[in-house]
Design a protein around this motif. Structure first.
Motif, PDB file in Angstrom:
ATOM      1  N   LEU A 211       3.680   1.297  -2.496  1.00 46.00           N
ATOM      2  CA  LEU A 211       3.674   0.697  -1.084  1.00 46.00           C
ATOM      3  C   LEU A 211       3.856   1.872  -0.206  1.00 46.00           C
ATOM      4  CD1 LEU A 211       5.305  -2.748  -1.656  1.00 46.00           C
ATOM      5  CD2 LEU A 211       2.967  -2.304  -0.963  1.00 46.00           C
ATOM      6  N   ALA A 212       4.853   2.672  -0.353  1.00 49.09           N
ATOM      7  CA  ALA A 212       4.892   3.916   0.415  1.00 49.09           C
ATOM      8  C   ALA A 212       3.676   4.766   0.535  1.00 49.09           C
ATOM      9  CB  ALA A 212       6.082   4.599  -0.008  1.00 49.09           C
ATOM     10  N   ARG A 213       3.187   4.907  -0.493  1.00 50.80           N
ATOM     11  CA  ARG A 213       1.815   5.461  -0.596  1.00 50.80           C
ATOM     12  C   ARG A 213       0.771   4.929   0.226  1.00 50.80           C
ATOM     13  NH1 ARG A 213       0.274   6.844  -6.493  1.00 50.80           N
ATOM     14  NH2 ARG A 213      -1.210   8.215  -5.423  1.00 50.80           N
ATOM     15  N   VAL A 214       0.633   3.776  -0.050  1.00 47.62           N
ATOM     16  CA  VAL A 214      -0.446   2.884   0.774  1.00 47.62           C
ATOM     17  C   VAL A 214      -0.138   3.035   2.146  1.00 47.62           C
ATOM     18  CG1 VAL A 214      -1.290   0.680   1.145  1.00 47.62           C
ATOM     19  CG2 VAL A 214      -0.634   1.371  -1.143  1.00 47.62           C
ATOM     20  N   GLY A 215       1.382   2.894   2.633  1.00 47.61           N
ATOM     21  CA  GLY A 215       1.640   3.094   4.141  1.00 47.61           C
ATOM     22  C   GLY A 215       1.098   4.428   4.835  1.00 47.61           C
ATOM     23  N   SER A 216       1.302   5.513   3.836  1.00 47.52           N
ATOM     24  CA  SER A 216       1.058   6.675   4.059  1.00 47.52           C
ATOM     25  C   SER A 216      -0.584   7.100   4.195  1.00 47.52           C
ATOM     26  CB  SER A 216       1.522   7.951   3.114  1.00 47.52           C
ATOM     27  OG  SER A 216       1.094   9.060   3.393  1.00 47.52           O
ATOM     28  N   TRP A 217      -1.254   6.199   3.315  1.00 48.34           N
ATOM     29  CA  TRP A 217      -2.819   6.134   3.402  1.00 48.34           C
ATOM     30  C   TRP A 217      -3.201   5.666   4.847  1.00 48.34           C
ATOM     31  CZ3 TRP A 217      -6.750   2.886   4.015  1.00 48.34           C
ATOM     32  CH2 TRP A 217      -7.956   3.341   3.668  1.00 48.34           C
TER      33      TRP A 217
ATOM     34  N   GLY B 166       6.277   4.632   4.393  1.00 45.89           N
ATOM     35  CA  GLY B 166       5.426   5.388   4.211  1.00 45.89           C
ATOM     36  C   GLY B 166       4.420   5.627   5.424  1.00 45.89           C
ATOM     37  N   TYR B 167       4.251   4.351   6.230  1.00 40.36           N
ATOM     38  CA  TYR B 167       3.560   4.347   7.403  1.00 40.36           C
ATOM     39  C   TYR B 167       4.298   5.463   8.505  1.00 40.36           C
ATOM     40  CZ  TYR B 167       0.910   2.235  11.438  1.00 40.36           C
ATOM     41  OH  TYR B 167       0.250   2.266  12.378  1.00 40.36           O
ATOM     42  N   GLY B 168       5.493   5.424   8.450  1.00 38.53           N
ATOM     43  CA  GLY B 168       5.859   6.275   9.450  1.00 38.53           C
ATOM     44  C   GLY B 168       6.448   5.595  10.627  1.00 38.53           C
ATOM     45  N   GLU B 169       6.559   4.273  10.815  1.00 43.91           N
ATOM     46  CA  GLU B 169       6.866   3.457  11.952  1.00 43.91           C
ATOM     47  C   GLU B 169       7.767   2.125  11.550  1.00 43.91           C
ATOM     48  OE1 GLU B 169       5.267   1.754  16.275  1.00 43.91           O
ATOM     49  OE2 GLU B 169       3.968   3.205  14.954  1.00 43.91           O
ATOM     50  N   ASP B 170       8.673   2.161  12.088  1.00 43.17           N
ATOM     51  CA  ASP B 170       9.491   0.688  11.867  1.00 43.17           C
ATOM     52  C   ASP B 170      10.340   0.274  13.210  1.00 43.17           C
ATOM     53  OD1 ASP B 170      10.151  -1.684  10.842  1.00 43.17           O
ATOM     54  OD2 ASP B 170      11.531  -0.678   9.191  1.00 43.17           O
TER      55      ASP B 170
END
Length: 284
Positions: A113-119, A233-237
């Motif tokens: 899921l972290a990889r998906v967020g980064s994608w 992964g997306y980098g924002e929360d």
């Protein structure tokens, strides 16, 4: 949906194979969505994927937006590279991407899921072509519900439509439209090991920054720990983004319900049990 006779499809495929210059290729059907026919074409010098798409009229997407966004993402390594595209025919040929096809269990794995967020974050750095119209998932959902009511009026659909109005009013506007895929189901990922590559860009276009997060969460019933990993992964929360995710996720479920309904009108066969589960979510 009216499918072409088998002989007509075979002749069309043979014509595409000849145009691409393939010599006695191995033609292998690939798994895909309900609405498309997807084939792998291999010979000594080529390894390609042919997608013959359904009509976009009932299912509510733009072939022009699809191909523009696929070209944009493909150039960034986020999607397969286009070899041949004819938007007006729903025809696209891309290079085959070798890798593992994730399953639903992967979407409960925090690392994945972290990889998906980064994608998603990488996709959102791209600048969509300026002539592409923004995509409002709430408006798209409302359009599906209107189509259902026109063909098969029901108190249930009317009730869901009323709830959609309230959720759209409660959803804080994004303020800007950015590059989005809008359909992040696990079947649309290929994991090459080094990277994630995403397929099926039919619903892509400029949209709400949280739309892809919401579609991934909605498709896979991702709970709090998984959302934490996705956002890491997306980098924002933040409190604000989680509030926007909550309303956008409901809107996504409504869109999914509406899409399933119009898919039936188009002659497709979505899962009726899934549709019943969506009703429970939307009416609870």
């Amino acid at each position: 949906m009216n499918r072409a006779p088998p002989d007509a499809v075979a002749n069309r495929i043979a014509g595409i194979v000849a145009e691409l210059g393939l010599v006695r290729p191995c033609v292998t059907p690939l798994p895909g969505g309900l609405a498309n026919r997807t084939l792998r074409l291999q010979d000594e010098g080529h390894d390609l994927v042919l997608r013959l798409g359904a009509s976009s009229e009932t299912l509510g997407f733009s072939r022009d937006s699809e191909f523009a966004m696929l070209e944009l993402a493909g150039a960034a390594g986020l999607a397969p590279e286009i070899v041949l595209a004819r938007p007006e025919q729903g025809l696209i040929v891309t290079r085959y991407v070798a890798g593992r096809l994730p399953d639903a269990k992967d979407l409960s794995d925090r690392g994945f899921l972290a990889r998906v967020g980064s994608w998603i974050a990488r996709l959102q750095t791209l600048v969509p072509p300026p002539d592409l119209p923004p995509i409002d998932c709430g408006a798209r959902a409302a359009g599906y519900l209107d189509a259902l009511q026109e063909r098969n009026p029901s108190a249930l659909t009317a009730g869901i439509a009323q709830r959609l109005v309230a959720h759209r009013a409660a959803h804080t506007p994004a303020g800007r439209a950015i590059a989005c895929h809008h359909d992040l189901h696990h079947r649309n990922f290929v994991d090459t090991g080094a990277a994630l590559v995403v397929l099926d860009w039919e619903y892509a276009g400029p949209g709400d920054p949280v739309a892809d997060l919401a579609s991934c969460i909605g498709y896979h019933d991702i709970e709090t720990a998984g959302i934490d990993a996705l956002l890491a992964g997306y980098g924002e929360d933040s409190i604000a983004i989680r509030a926007r995710l909550e309303t956008q996720s409901w809107i996504f479920h409504c869109l999914w319900y509406g899409w399933n309904g119009v898919a039936v009108l188009a002659g497709l066969s979505p899962d009726p049990d899934l549709q019943r589960r969506l009703v429970v979510r939307l009416m609870s």
